[in-house]
Design an enzyme around this catalytic site. Structure first.
Site, short mmCIF file in Angstrom:
data_model
loop_
_atom_site.label_atom_id
_atom_site.label_comp_id
_atom_site.label_asym_id
_atom_site.label_seq_id
_atom_site.Cartn_x
_atom_site.Cartn_y
_atom_site.Cartn_z
N PHE B 125 0.81 -1.10 0.06
CA PHE B 125 -0.09 0.00 0.20
C PHE B 125 1.00 1.22 -0.11
O PHE B 125 1.85 1.27 0.92
CB PHE B 125 -1.16 -0.11 1.31
CG PHE B 125 -2.01 1.11 1.15
CD1 PHE B 125 -2.84 1.10 0.07
CD2 PHE B 125 -1.87 2.24 2.07
CE1 PHE B 125 -3.83 1.98 0.02
CE2 PHE B 125 -2.87 3.15 1.79
CZ PHE B 125 -3.74 3.08 0.91
N ASP B 197 2.24 -4.94 8.42
CA ASP B 197 0.79 -4.01 8.47
C ASP B 197 -0.13 -4.90 8.26
O ASP B 197 -0.34 -5.94 7.31
CB ASP B 197 1.25 -3.30 7.11
CG ASP B 197 -0.37 -2.44 6.97
OD1 ASP B 197 -1.17 -2.52 7.27
OD2 ASP B 197 -0.23 -1.57 6.18
N TYR B 222 -10.63 1.13 10.62
CA TYR B 222 -11.88 1.51 10.05
C TYR B 222 -12.13 0.47 8.92
O TYR B 222 -13.08 0.52 8.13
CB TYR B 222 -11.66 2.91 9.42
CG TYR B 222 -10.70 3.07 8.65
CD1 TYR B 222 -10.57 2.74 7.13
CD2 TYR B 222 -9.45 3.90 9.02
CE1 TYR B 222 -9.70 3.06 6.31
CE2 TYR B 222 -8.56 4.35 8.27
CZ TYR B 222 -8.45 3.90 6.87
OH TYR B 222 -7.36 4.33 6.18
N LYS B 223 -11.63 -0.92 8.62
CA LYS B 223 -11.50 -1.62 7.59
C LYS B 223 -12.68 -2.86 8.05
O LYS B 223 -13.65 -2.59 8.65
CB LYS B 223 -10.49 -2.19 6.92
CG LYS B 223 -9.57 -0.98 6.23
CD LYS B 223 -8.41 -1.28 5.48
CE LYS B 223 -7.58 -0.31 5.10
NZ LYS B 223 -8.25 -0.03 3.62
N ARG B 371 -12.23 -4.76 -7.25
CA ARG B 371 -12.06 -5.47 -5.86
C ARG B 371 -13.38 -5.82 -4.92
O ARG B 371 -14.13 -4.58 -5.01
CB ARG B 371 -11.17 -4.59 -5.24
CG ARG B 371 -10.45 -5.06 -3.92
CD ARG B 371 -9.52 -4.21 -3.16
NE ARG B 371 -10.04 -3.11 -2.61
CZ ARG B 371 -9.57 -2.37 -1.46
NH1 ARG B 371 -8.42 -2.71 -1.10
NH2 ARG B 371 -10.14 -1.45 -0.78
#
Lengths: 412, 412
Positions: B125, B197, B222-223, B371
């Site tokens: 990322f 991560d 927040y995922k 995705r």
């Protein structure tokens, strides 16, 4: 001032008095701790509710665009900019004051690669000193923190070795105000970069960052700006520096084009380069809503009332609470004092506890400070009068000597 | 799987199905983007409301103690710890993933002062790479980022020059999973520090940080953890390191005794030393409440359903949407895939826009990825079936060729 009616008259004449109605302060509370945590406005709860129920729950990921979440660091920054004498595009809201301080201090020392000293005050708010320490150690080039013990030492401390001068504009304990234009000029004359911490200034008194030609500033969203517990902080970078300075916390929100998802960092050439990661939206919308009240009042009006509140408090304490060992710990000169008043007392801790038990909330600052903040948006002249009456009674009756007021808690 | 009834039967047999009722998902929405922003649970809105109206508005500054605000970084951290194989005292919640990555990466390179390489993947990322770049440059000792282009290159890249290996456990685009114990062991054998991560892992699949002997990890709130937009992030530090490693963002919340207000920094000897400034309480209580649902489900149950959802999606897309140029961009091997499935298509952008217009929300990842995230807490087998039917229809009718689906927005 002879009696409570005089205070009530001042409230009747106060043009800012209606603003208090926006705040949800419980009946009977005299809140003189807005310099630690500002109270909540009704519009803030509504705005957070809307963010929860509509923006997050209903619209989900689309709200990054449709609700303007992505632009919040700038839109909220622009509101704060107008309170601190900055251009609308020169302030961003993001991260904590500590993290923002790290960024601007790193940028500052990068601007002066041949200098190794950061000047500050021993009485600065500790986290500022801790951040400077951590930065200096990590930079690994022998940077040192040069701490002065009084403002008088400042001129002598800023010499040709100094990379950055880092000061809090209004001292968190005493409320003493630095002369921002003068100190900034001295720093620049010595070739140093000037970093201001506005934690106790923004929303408390007029600040003119651009007029003073400050390089960087950071500040807090949860004190006089009433943004809620741990509200995100702000960061100011002079427009003349934004395109060129770099800061090491180069996260995707600081990228020129974050959504191109390129593997290499290319910094934005605006205040955006001082953003790092995804901002905490719920806390950010609370601060956003909390700032709308500033459209209805000027910083000059705020300062005028602030001075009157503080002067009245000092006058009343000194005339009514004499003989109990209180001594003014803030500057007597109004021009050198922020929007708070501190008195020193050997038993400051239990005295403050006794005040809090009566609903007069200020705070204790070690080792001997009773600190009272006067936020003109919601503090009334009658509050000042009543607070002093409670203090007088607590001292006269020695109520503060009760065992229950001696127990130390953790955080204020 | 021959028809929709089979999917409905799977939902009927699904023991996790009742958990969906906790989420406020609008009628008709098929939400396959929880790996970008998890949806809201009813209890989260209630908890934030309580924080606003009771803790902040009523109790004000006292809530740092009485409502446990001060302890939130640890109490929320302990809840996340149980999902990632960490001890309850080894995770803290604070700041953003980017800021936390800076801290742990700085700590990691400090542990290997004679080494100059940070290994990562070009497909990591972007913010992770940007943070490593910023750190390397600021450290000023010639650190370099060594980026590999495929997992096969990993073994060769970890040599005696490597200070830290920094990898995202589950790739954000493809969903490919690294073998955490194996890679960590390789890093350690080469004398390097391992930083994970977990942005796309925490709450998505079982993780065993302690079992893998990882040094550091960071991750997102927040995922799959559903903490709300920009929820604070977490940071894990192996207990064997906590007393000794240092990180440069040494703010007051990382001090051994923050409220002694000493001018010198003395780091806490616990996970606290990875805290920096005052945390954003409103965002933190939202995450706190969002995590309670994990008491009712094990990561093994989550993984079992996740695998079934993903397998069903792949099977249906490949059997029903053939001949339209879609190709699986996630590993076909279940063991090497997280809780998402990606398909590549030359016109992925407008196809995703057409899906979103029909209420099937996944996301587009440049340049050509569709995705789809499958969060077992609320995604149903019927959702998978319906999503594929919509996709098939959009492809068969070429609906995606409409002009309105071609316009690029900003953020997802």
């Amino acid at each position: 001032m002879t009696d409570r009616n005089d205070a009530l008259n001042l409230d009747r004449e106060d043009k800012l008095a209606p603003l208090r109605d926006e705040f949800r302060l419980r009946e009977g509370l005299i809140y003189l701790d807005g310099n630690s945590l500002g109270p909540m406005q009704a519009c803030v709860a509504q705005r957070v509710q809307q963010c929860l129920e509509k923006e997050w729950a209903q619209d989900l990921i689309a709200s990054w665009n449709t609700a303007g979440w992505y632009r919040l660091p700038q839109t909220v920054g622009a509101k704060i900019a107008s309170l601190v004498g900055a251009g609308a595009d020169d302030v961003a809201v993001t991260d904590s004051t500590s993290v923002n301080l790290f960024k601007v201090l790193a940028a500052a020392i990068s601007m002066c690669p041949d200098r190794r000293v950061i000047v500050s005050e021993r009485s600065n708010f500790p986290t500022d000193l801790y951040i400077a320490e951590g930065l200096a150690e990590f930079a690994g080039k022998g940077h040192e923190l040069r701490l002065i013990d009084s403002t008088d030492e400042l001129a002598g401390a800023i010499d040709a070795d100094v990379a950055a001068v880092m000061l809090t504009h209004v001292n968190y304990r005493t409320g003493e105000v630095h002369d921002m234009p003068d100190v900034t000029r001295r720093a620049h004359e010595a070739g140093a970069v000037m970093v201001w911490d506005l934690a106790h200034s923004a929303g408390a008194l007029p600040v003119d960052l651009a007029g003073a030609d400050a390089d960087f500033a950071i500040g807090c969203g949860y004190k006089y700006l009433n943004g809620g517990p741990g509200a995100p902080a702000f960061v100011y970078v002079a427009p003349r520096l934004q395109a060129d300075v770099s800061q090491p916390l180069s996260g995707w929100f600081g990228h020129r084009a974050p959504f191109e998802m390129k593997p290499s960092f290319e910094a934005a050439t605006t205040i955006h380069r001082f953003l790092t990661g995804t901002p905490p939206v719920l806390s950010l919308v609370a601060l956003d809503a909390a700032l709308d009240i500033w459209d209805r009042v000027s910083m000059e009006e705020i300062r005028e009332k602030s001075v009157k509140l503080c002067e009245l408090f000092i006058e009343l304490v000194e005339t009514r609470c004499g003989g109990h060992g209180l001594s003014l710990a803030s500057p007597r000169d109004t021009a050198r004092r922020g929007s708070q008043v501190c008195f020193a007392h050997a038993d400051a801790f239990p005295i403050m506890q006794a005040l809090i038990a009566r609903g007069v909330v200020g705070d204790f600052r070690a080792p001997d400070i009773l600190r009272f903040g006067f936020a003109p948006l919601y503090v009334r002249f009658a509050d000042v009068y009543d607070a002093v009456e409670h203090l007088r009674d607590i001292l006269d009756t020695q109520e503060w000597r009760q065992e229950r007021f001696m127990v130390k808690g953790a955080v204020t």
